[in-house]
Write a protein that holds these residues in place. Structure first.
Motif, short mmCIF file in Angstrom:
data_model
loop_
_atom_site.label_atom_id
_atom_site.label_comp_id
_atom_site.label_asym_id
_atom_site.label_seq_id
_atom_site.Cartn_x
_atom_site.Cartn_y
_atom_site.Cartn_z
N ASP A 35 0.84 -1.21 0.00
CA ASP A 35 0.00 0.00 0.00
C ASP A 35 0.87 1.25 0.00
OD1 ASP A 35 -2.66 -1.10 0.18
OD2 ASP A 35 -2.19 -1.67 2.24
N GLN A 41 3.92 5.79 -5.50
CA GLN A 41 3.70 5.93 -6.96
C GLN A 41 2.68 7.03 -7.26
OE1 GLN A 41 2.35 2.03 -8.14
NE2 GLN A 41 4.32 1.53 -9.08
N ALA A 42 1.60 7.04 -6.50
CA ALA A 42 0.50 7.97 -6.80
C ALA A 42 0.86 9.40 -6.41
CB ALA A 42 -0.77 7.52 -6.08
N PRO A 46 5.83 8.58 -9.62
CA PRO A 46 4.90 7.88 -10.50
C PRO A 46 5.54 6.78 -11.35
CG PRO A 46 5.25 10.15 -11.23
CD PRO A 46 5.86 10.03 -9.87
N ASP A 47 6.84 6.85 -11.55
CA ASP A 47 7.47 5.82 -12.39
C ASP A 47 8.24 4.80 -11.55
OD1 ASP A 47 9.40 7.61 -11.60
OD2 ASP A 47 10.50 7.56 -13.52
N LEU A 48 7.97 4.73 -10.25
CA LEU A 48 8.62 3.73 -9.40
C LEU A 48 8.15 2.34 -9.84
CD1 LEU A 48 10.16 2.76 -6.84
CD2 LEU A 48 8.09 3.23 -5.54
N ALA A 49 9.11 1.51 -10.29
CA ALA A 49 8.75 0.20 -10.86
C ALA A 49 8.60 -0.84 -9.75
CB ALA A 49 9.78 -0.24 -11.88
N VAL A 50 7.47 -1.52 -9.77
CA VAL A 50 7.23 -2.60 -8.81
C VAL A 50 6.33 -3.62 -9.49
CG1 VAL A 50 5.25 -1.37 -7.83
CG2 VAL A 50 6.36 -3.16 -6.51
N ARG A 51 6.58 -4.89 -9.19
CA ARG A 51 5.73 -5.94 -9.74
C ARG A 51 4.70 -6.31 -8.68
NH1 ARG A 51 9.96 -9.51 -11.62
NH2 ARG A 51 9.89 -9.13 -13.86
N ARG A 99 14.67 -2.76 -13.07
CA ARG A 99 14.49 -1.37 -12.66
C ARG A 99 13.87 -1.33 -11.27
NH1 ARG A 99 10.90 3.45 -15.39
NH2 ARG A 99 11.63 5.02 -13.94
N VAL A 102 12.01 -4.20 -9.47
CA VAL A 102 11.71 -5.28 -10.40
C VAL A 102 13.01 -5.97 -10.83
CG1 VAL A 102 10.74 -5.86 -12.66
CG2 VAL A 102 9.64 -4.13 -11.21
#
Lengths: 256, 658
Positions: A35, A41-42, A46-51, A99, A102
């Protein structure tokens, strides 16, 4: 419990390199680490990479290391941390970074391809399979695996030993061999495939020295070492080595 | 013209959940070179979330079960709006589809005599769901995944290449179906990891992308459920069917807020769990609708007797179809009899020993313990409705799963419409995706073979337009088009589009949240004409703002960009849901109108179709069509009195064979 501002350090970067970035971010009651990553990110990155995928501990996508320990971000509640504590999130260490959080987990998919599939018994048509619950219990335990690859990440055989990756399938896929070997109707043996031997000779079972790190991080609570790897080692020994070793293993196991 | 990597395949499957993987297996086994494209890693699809089981009339737990009974239950659950030929094929073929999973290594829970165990579920007359504890979806996806690997191993043994006949493109997203005239010619996609575009040229495309739940705020669905397949079909010229029917699962978690919506499996009720309000009353006895009166118990004693002696007791009303239970919970909460966090109580702790709960419902035990600090063996859960499934979907041919009007396009699983009518029974989803996944793969492979000598051509102009569309958000992002356009051309077109749209970049996360709130509040479980009007005007504004969405950073694994592209799909699909819901002036299954509370027999044979009126502006055109009459021998499976509740007098006179 009301919301509070927590301090986070998140690894950001790519295969070229990167480092920990500091964030201060709102946390509310009942939230999990994922969360908070979504809030970052929000609102801030905003471009934080997570799977991630299911956010319910069922798909095994959001694996990362939280304060150094391999965990699912969706199943790690913020309430386990002290409010004053800085929570550090880093990508899985055993796999190459793509990245941010990820990583390239293709190692696991390659290993999966190396394990010969279930061999159906030729004489049984679909619908004719009869198996008893007590005989499928053990393999079913292994099939609870959600393939989060935390065990693969934590296993010391490959965690800091890139050179072992070629010869070692890792706990998840050795457990897959054990699952098939214990399947009541697997006809591999009749087809000339000796799963115990291949576990030893092709998938690197011998590298495992049963430190149980894999079991400790398994979010499904599968007893990988005790129920899959040790029995597989014993069966492999039964099969492979000379009668004296075989006898020795039997004698040692006798209650004193 | 942008330089885009191109590959040739026979069949492209979009989506790697149960339906997509089953389609891919079938297509490959029938000799088609098959590519699968999925947004997540291979094996992570939303199918893993399915808990309860696979419905199939194998008659292992009750010898009286037959495909006819399963068909009957399915039509009752769907309130007779189902595309009946699909429901018939589904009921007939489901057992074979389950049994074949065993030959691929699946390990279901067993009966005493060693066959596949089957459990009770809402709306099913007999225990019918093949299951593995409460993680059946995981077993299904893993089995299909391992079957695909087995086929790749065969190909490797023969050719030295694992991926020559069957390849998974994981973490890739399709943004357009490409066409040659009226026919499908391939797909345009991007790799999420690198952001690179590519084209797979193929005469047949199977859409198996699942549902639309991410347009709603409270949902059990994962991030992938953004209505991609629905939107791809619309944009390719295929109509969507009955999009007003959205299933709200009665039991989602309600507390804490961060897990609101996560599913609590129906097996909890199937295995004996009961629903109570704040006064401790088992309120479901008050909500048995007329059409189901004869089938459900009237007292707690009778209901409790059913678990051990179903021959002499009627079913507990907790096991009514999902739409009924969801509405009942909604009404109890509204009447002020809810639980502290706005749900009702679901209790197993007083119904069975702790040890049995942990064995039969391990995931639920785990989920509540880990996420809510609730021990379900000692206290009740708090639950409330959550957006779970869309019955509406791409209009397909029952036998072949071919989408209407677009040769080469197929659809299976949740993205296809018709099978479940106005409401899906639990357990019918996993069987649906196996039965129709196989049919889609089979017919797509045959169609592709028939075009072997005249494969449709890929049009460069369409590729250019798709590239520009995908790059637009970068041109508006804080860092402008420079970073976004690295690697490929298309920046010029994108920049032009930005100027036309006017300044002021929108944040995709903000737009998504507003969309979810709109759909949740205005087109949710109970609907009113005025609110849907309001929803449509809000959606129009959101669509306009979405044209100005901008993202930061570059194309490598950029979630903001991915969401910006998914927004187009969610907005299109949401508009279809709202328009169809406003049009249908009755209440049926997963569509409840406060202003039209009754189910109307005149609406039973009416399908609502949404199509794209003008692809340039994205306007939806809604049309009605009358469904073909149900075959007389299928109608004969029901009592005339029961049919009279659903069918008009004219239909009844014309329909029955006796």
């Amino acid at each position: 419990m009301s919301g509070y501002e927590a301090r986070f350090r998140v690894w950001r970067g790519d295969e070229q390199g990167g480092g920990l970035r500091d964030f201060t971010v709102e946390v509310n009651e009942g939230e999990v680490v994922l969360d908070i990553v979504h809030r970052l990110q929000a609102t801030q990155a905003p471009d934080l990479a997570v799977r991630w995928n299911c956010k319910a501990g069922k798909c095994g996508s959001c694996s990362a290391e939280i304060n150094g320990r391999p965990r699912l971000m969706c199943m790690t509640r913020m309430s386990v941390f002290d409010r004053a504590e800085t929570v550090t999130i880093t990508p899985l260490r055993a796999f190459p970074v793509i990245r941010d959080l990820v990583t390239d987990v293709s190692f696991n998919y390659e290993k999966a391809r190396g394990i010969p599939a279930f061999v159906p018994p030729a004489e049984l048509a679909p619908g004719e399979y009869r198996m008893f619950q007590e005989d499928v219990d053990r393999s079913q335990e292994f099939r609870k695996c959600i393939e989060c690859f935390l065990c693969q990440d934590t296993c010391h055989v490959v965690r800091d030993h890139e050179e072992n990756k070629r010869a070692f399938a890792g706990p998840r896929f050795l457990m897959r061999v054990a699952e098939l070997d214990m399947h009541p109707l697997d006809a591999a043996e009749r087809s000339g495939l000796d799963r115990k031997r291949t576990a030893q000779e092709e998938h690197g079972l011998g590298y495992c020295n049963i430190t149980k790190c894999c079991t400790e991080v398994c979010p499904e609570g599968i007893r990988i070492t005790d129920n899959a790897l040790i029995p597989l080692k014993e069966r492999a020994v039964d099969r492979k080595y000379d009668p004296l070793v075989w006898l020795g293993s039997k004698i040692r196991r006798r209650p004193s | 013209m942008p330089v885009v990597d191109r590959q040739e395949w026979d069949v492209v499957v979009v989506g790697a959940g149960g339906a997509g993987l089953r389609a891919a297996i079938e297509a490959r086994e029938r000799g088609a070179r098959t590519a699968v494209i999925c947004k997540s890693l291979f094996g992570k699809a939303h199918t893993v979330m399915a808990e309860g089981g696979i419905a199939a009339a194998m008659a292992n737990a009750n010898e009286h079960d037959t495909w006819q009974t399963h068909f009957r239950d399915t039509l009752r659950g769907g309130k007779f709006l189902n595309q009946w030929r699909m429901a018939e094929l589904h009921a007939q073929e489901a057992p074979q589809r389950v049994w074949e999973l065993e030959t691929w290594g699946a390990l279901f829970d067993r009966t005493k005599d060693g066959r596949i165990s089957q459990r009770n579920f809402g709306g099913h007359e007999y225990p019918r769901l093949a299951h593995v504890g409460d993680r059946t979806g995981l077993e299904l996806i893993r089995t299909l995944q391992q079957r695909i690997v087995a086929l790749q191993q065969e190909d490797h043994a023969r050719t030295g290449d694992h991926e020559c006949e069957l390849k998974i493109f994981q973490e890739c997203t399709v943004t357009r179906v490409l066409k040659d005239g009226s026919r499908v010619s391939g797909v345009f996609a991007y790799d999420r990891e690198t952001g690179r575009f590519f084209v797979l040229r193929a005469p047949a495309v199977v859409l198996a992308t699942g549902g639309i739940g991410k347009s709603f705020k409270v949902t059990s669905n994962s991030w992938e459920y953004t209505g991609d397949g629905h939107a791809l079909a619309l944009l390719a010229g295929a109509p969507l069917l009955n999009m007003e029917f959205v299933q709200f699962h009665p039991t989602g978690m309600v507390w804490p807020p961060s897990v609101k919506g996560i599913l609590v499996t129906e097996s909890v009720r199937g295995d004996g769990g009961v629903l109570r309000n704040s006064e401790g009353r088992r309120f479901m006895f008050d909500y048995v609708p007329d059409v189901f009166k004869e089938k459900y118990a009237e007292s707690e004693q009778e209901a409790d007797g059913w678990y051990d002696d179903p021959e002499h007791h009627r079913r507990p009303p907790e096991l009514l179809p999902r739409d009924e239970v969801a509405r009942a919970i909604n009404a109890e909460v509204k009447a002020g009899r809810g639980s502290p966090h706005g749900g009702v109580f679901l209790d197993v702790s007083t119904r069975m020993p702790a040890e049995v709960i942990r064995r039969r419902l391990p995931s639920m035990y785990h989920q509540f313990k880990e996420l809510a600090d609730v021990d379900i063996t000692a206290e009740p859960m708090e639950v409330g409705p959550t957006c779970h499934y869309v019955m509406g979907g791409i209009a397909v041919d029952s036998e072949t799963a071919a989408a209407r009007g677009v040769p080469g396009l197929y659809a299976a699983g949740e993205v296809a419409g018709g099978m479940h009518g106005s409401n899906r029974l639990g357990g019918n989803s996993l069987s649906d995706l196996l039965v129709f996944g196989r049919r889609a793969g089979w017919h797509a492979a045959e169609y592709a073979r028939s075009l072997a000598r005249e494969r449709p051509r890929v049009d460069d102009e369409q590729i250019g337009a798709a590239s520009a569309e995908a790059l637009r958000p970068f041109a508006l992002g804080a860092e402008g088009g420079v970073a976004g356009a690295t690697g490929t051309a298309g920046a010029a077109e994108a920049a032009g589009a930005v100027e036309a749209a006017g300044g002021g970049a929108e944040n995709p996360y903000t737009l998504h949240q507003e969309l979810q709130q709109t759909m949740n509040d205005l087109v949710g479980i109970i609907r009113r004409a005025g609110e849907m009007e309001q929803a449509l005007s809000r959606l129009a504004k959101l669509r306009e703002r979405a044209g100005r969405v901008g993202v930061e950073g570059h194309r490598q694994f950029n979630p903001g960009w991915h969401l910006a592209l998914d927004l187009r799909n969610m907005l299109l699909v949401s508009e279809c849901v709202a328009r169809a819901a406003r049009e249908r002036t009755e209440s049926r299954g997963g569509h409840t109108r406060e202003d039209f509370p009754a189910m109307e027999r005149e609406w039973r044979n009416v399908n609502l179709l949404c199509a794209l009126a003008d692809p340039a502006v994205g306007r939806i055109r809604l049309t009605r069509e009358t469904t073909p009459p149900i075959r007389p021998d299928l109608l004969d499976l029901f009592d005339k009195e029961e049919l009279a509740k659903y069918l008009t007098d004219e239909e009844l006179e014309g329909g029955l064979s006796r």
